[in-house]
Design a protein around this motif. Structure first.
Motif, PDB file in Angstrom:
ATOM      1  N   ARG A 245      -4.851  -3.690 -12.188  1.00 13.76           N
ATOM      2  CA  ARG A 245      -3.816  -3.970 -11.598  1.00 13.76           C
ATOM      3  C   ARG A 245      -2.826  -2.894 -12.937  1.00 13.76           C
ATOM      4  NH1 ARG A 245       0.793  -8.412  -9.793  1.00 13.76           N
ATOM      5  NH2 ARG A 245       2.415  -7.978  -9.757  1.00 13.76           N
ATOM      6  N   ARG A 246      -3.760  -3.253 -13.972  1.00 14.61           N
ATOM      7  CA  ARG A 246      -3.089  -2.047 -15.003  1.00 14.61           C
ATOM      8  C   ARG A 246      -3.198  -0.578 -15.291  1.00 14.61           C
ATOM      9  NH1 ARG A 246       0.457  -1.729 -18.114  1.00 14.61           N
ATOM     10  NH2 ARG A 246       0.519  -0.030 -20.416  1.00 14.61           N
ATOM     11  N   LEU A 247      -4.410  -0.350 -14.497  1.00 15.73           N
ATOM     12  CA  LEU A 247      -4.379   0.697 -13.895  1.00 15.73           C
ATOM     13  C   LEU A 247      -2.705   1.764 -13.179  1.00 15.73           C
ATOM     14  CD1 LEU A 247      -8.418   1.109 -14.236  1.00 15.73           C
ATOM     15  CD2 LEU A 247      -6.769   1.827 -15.915  1.00 15.73           C
TER      16      LEU A 247
ATOM     17  N   MET B   9       0.777  -4.614  -4.231  1.00 18.61           N
ATOM     18  CA  MET B   9      -0.037  -5.199  -5.164  1.00 18.61           C
ATOM     19  C   MET B   9       1.511  -6.852  -5.079  1.00 18.61           C
ATOM     20  SD  MET B   9      -2.581  -3.975  -7.646  1.00 18.61           S
ATOM     21  CE  MET B   9      -3.470  -4.904  -7.739  1.00 18.61           C
ATOM     22  N   HIS B  10       2.476  -6.253  -5.213  1.00 18.54           N
ATOM     23  CA  HIS B  10       3.354  -6.779  -6.238  1.00 18.54           C
ATOM     24  C   HIS B  10       4.211  -7.952  -4.902  1.00 18.54           C
ATOM     25  CE1 HIS B  10       5.325  -6.850 -10.355  1.00 18.54           C
ATOM     26  NE2 HIS B  10       3.898  -5.065 -10.455  1.00 18.54           N
ATOM     27  N   ALA B  11       3.867  -7.088  -3.555  1.00 26.60           N
ATOM     28  CA  ALA B  11       4.867  -7.649  -1.789  1.00 26.60           C
ATOM     29  C   ALA B  11       3.929  -8.691  -1.115  1.00 26.60           C
ATOM     30  CB  ALA B  11       4.409  -6.472  -1.278  1.00 26.60           C
ATOM     31  N   GLU B  12       2.106  -8.809  -2.607  1.00 24.12           N
ATOM     32  CA  GLU B  12       1.009  -9.651  -1.627  1.00 24.12           C
ATOM     33  C   GLU B  12       0.982 -11.075  -2.727  1.00 24.12           C
ATOM     34  OE1 GLU B  12      -2.070  -7.346   0.168  1.00 24.12           O
ATOM     35  OE2 GLU B  12      -0.543  -6.328   1.588  1.00 24.12           O
ATOM     36  N   GLY B  13       1.566 -10.458  -4.160  1.00 25.65           N
ATOM     37  CA  GLY B  13       1.131 -11.368  -4.665  1.00 25.65           C
ATOM     38  C   GLY B  13      -0.723 -10.889  -4.923  1.00 25.65           C
ATOM     39  N   ASP B  14      -0.785  -9.289  -5.153  1.00 24.16           N
ATOM     40  CA  ASP B  14      -2.276  -9.637  -5.034  1.00 24.16           C
ATOM     41  C   ASP B  14      -2.797  -9.227  -7.054  1.00 24.16           C
ATOM     42  OD1 ASP B  14      -5.139  -8.652  -5.608  1.00 24.16           O
ATOM     43  OD2 ASP B  14      -4.569  -6.697  -4.528  1.00 24.16           O
ATOM     44  N   GLY B  15      -3.422  -9.926  -7.640  1.00 23.43           N
ATOM     45  CA  GLY B  15      -3.100  -9.286  -9.816  1.00 23.43           C
ATOM     46  C   GLY B  15      -2.334 -10.043 -10.228  1.00 23.43           C
ATOM     47  N   GLY B  16      -1.225 -10.994  -9.343  1.00 22.70           N
ATOM     48  CA  GLY B  16      -0.256 -11.202  -9.994  1.00 22.70           C
ATOM     49  C   GLY B  16       0.777 -12.036  -9.318  1.00 22.70           C
ATOM     50  N   PRO B  17       2.021 -12.249  -9.223  1.00 22.94           N
ATOM     51  CA  PRO B  17       2.839 -12.749  -8.815  1.00 22.94           C
ATOM     52  C   PRO B  17       3.336 -12.415  -8.478  1.00 22.94           C
ATOM     53  CG  PRO B  17       4.035 -12.730 -11.004  1.00 22.94           C
ATOM     54  CD  PRO B  17       2.056 -12.480 -11.355  1.00 22.94           C
TER      55      PRO B  17
ATOM     56  N   ASN C 186       6.012 -10.249  -6.171  1.00 20.54           N
ATOM     57  CA  ASN C 186       7.713 -10.124  -6.361  1.00 20.54           C
ATOM     58  C   ASN C 186       8.712  -8.875  -5.270  1.00 20.54           C
ATOM     59  OD1 ASN C 186      10.091  -8.978  -7.378  1.00 20.54           O
ATOM     60  ND2 ASN C 186       9.113  -9.337 -10.333  1.00 20.54           N
ATOM     61  N   HIS C 187       8.567  -9.494  -4.587  1.00 21.30           N
ATOM     62  CA  HIS C 187       9.328  -8.643  -3.162  1.00 21.30           C
ATOM     63  C   HIS C 187      10.400  -7.821  -3.939  1.00 21.30           C
ATOM     64  CE1 HIS C 187       7.914 -11.301   0.003  1.00 21.30           C
ATOM     65  NE2 HIS C 187       7.456 -10.016   0.009  1.00 21.30           N
ATOM     66  N   THR C 188      11.201  -7.716  -5.428  1.00 23.53           N
ATOM     67  CA  THR C 188      12.540  -7.079  -5.593  1.00 23.53           C
ATOM     68  C   THR C 188      11.712  -5.696  -6.317  1.00 23.53           C
ATOM     69  OG1 THR C 188      13.514  -8.696  -6.198  1.00 23.53           O
ATOM     70  CG2 THR C 188      13.637  -6.587  -7.064  1.00 23.53           C
ATOM     71  N   GLU C 189      10.398  -5.879  -7.500  1.00 22.94           N
ATOM     72  CA  GLU C 189       9.987  -5.145  -8.063  1.00 22.94           C
ATOM     73  C   GLU C 189       8.568  -4.526  -6.152  1.00 22.94           C
ATOM     74  OE1 GLU C 189       8.036  -2.617 -11.254  1.00 22.94           O
ATOM     75  OE2 GLU C 189       9.790  -3.655 -10.530  1.00 22.94           O
ATOM     76  N   ALA C 190       8.685  -5.169  -5.458  1.00 24.12           N
ATOM     77  CA  ALA C 190       8.059  -4.274  -4.563  1.00 24.12           C
ATOM     78  C   ALA C 190       8.858  -3.146  -3.909  1.00 24.12           C
ATOM     79  CB  ALA C 190       7.049  -5.078  -3.450  1.00 24.12           C
ATOM     80  N   ARG C 191       9.885  -3.300  -3.754  1.00 20.74           N
ATOM     81  CA  ARG C 191      10.998  -2.719  -3.703  1.00 20.74           C
ATOM     82  C   ARG C 191      11.109  -1.326  -4.310  1.00 20.74           C
ATOM     83  NH1 ARG C 191      15.037  -5.151   0.577  1.00 20.74           N
ATOM     84  NH2 ARG C 191      16.634  -3.004   0.803  1.00 20.74           N
ATOM     85  N   ARG C 192      11.135  -2.091  -5.510  1.00 19.90           N
ATOM     86  CA  ARG C 192      11.716  -0.715  -6.421  1.00 19.90           C
ATOM     87  C   ARG C 192      10.707   0.466  -6.808  1.00 19.90           C
ATOM     88  NH1 ARG C 192      10.446   1.016 -11.385  1.00 19.90           N
ATOM     89  NH2 ARG C 192       9.182  -0.293 -11.927  1.00 19.90           N
TER      90      ARG C 192
END
Length: 107
Positions: free
Chosen positions: A1-3, A22-30, A32-38
């Motif tokens: 995720r970091r790369l 990854m944010h939408a699915e919670g892959d590698g961390g929590p 977060n749909h708001t961050e996914a959308r951004r």
């Protein structure tokens, strides 16, 4: 995720898209749909069809922000113009269920 984060910060559209997934699915961390959308919005600005489709879906379903059918239709249209089959299908479904210009909630 970091790369992906490093590449996304540098403006790499595919990294922005992948990190958004990854944010939408919670892959590698929590999740977060708001961050996914951004992140999808950043990739959409660069014309990435898959990001246009995913953001359109989020707008249609209200994930990470308000439901916005007009924006979903616009985004599906952009992706469909690039030959994105799922966007073409989703755009067709939207036209069948709610013709353009028809008020929300009316059939």
């Amino acid at each position: 995720r970091r790369l992906f984060e490093l590449a996304a910060e540098q403006g790499h559209a595919e990294a922005q898209y992948n990190l958004g997934v990854m944010h939408a699915e919670g892959d590698g961390g929590p999740q977060n749909h708001t961050e996914a959308r951004r992140l999808f919005e950043l990739a959409v600005e660069q014309g990435l069809a898959q990001a246009q489709y995913n953001l359109g879906y989020m707008c249609m379903e209200g994930h990470g922000g308000p439901v916005n059918y007009a924006e979903a239709r616009r985004l599906f249209g952009l992706a469909a113009e690039q030959g994105h089959a799922e966007a073409q299908y989703s755009l067709g479904e939207m036209h069948l269920r709610q013709p353009e210009g028809q008020e929300e909630g009316r059939r």
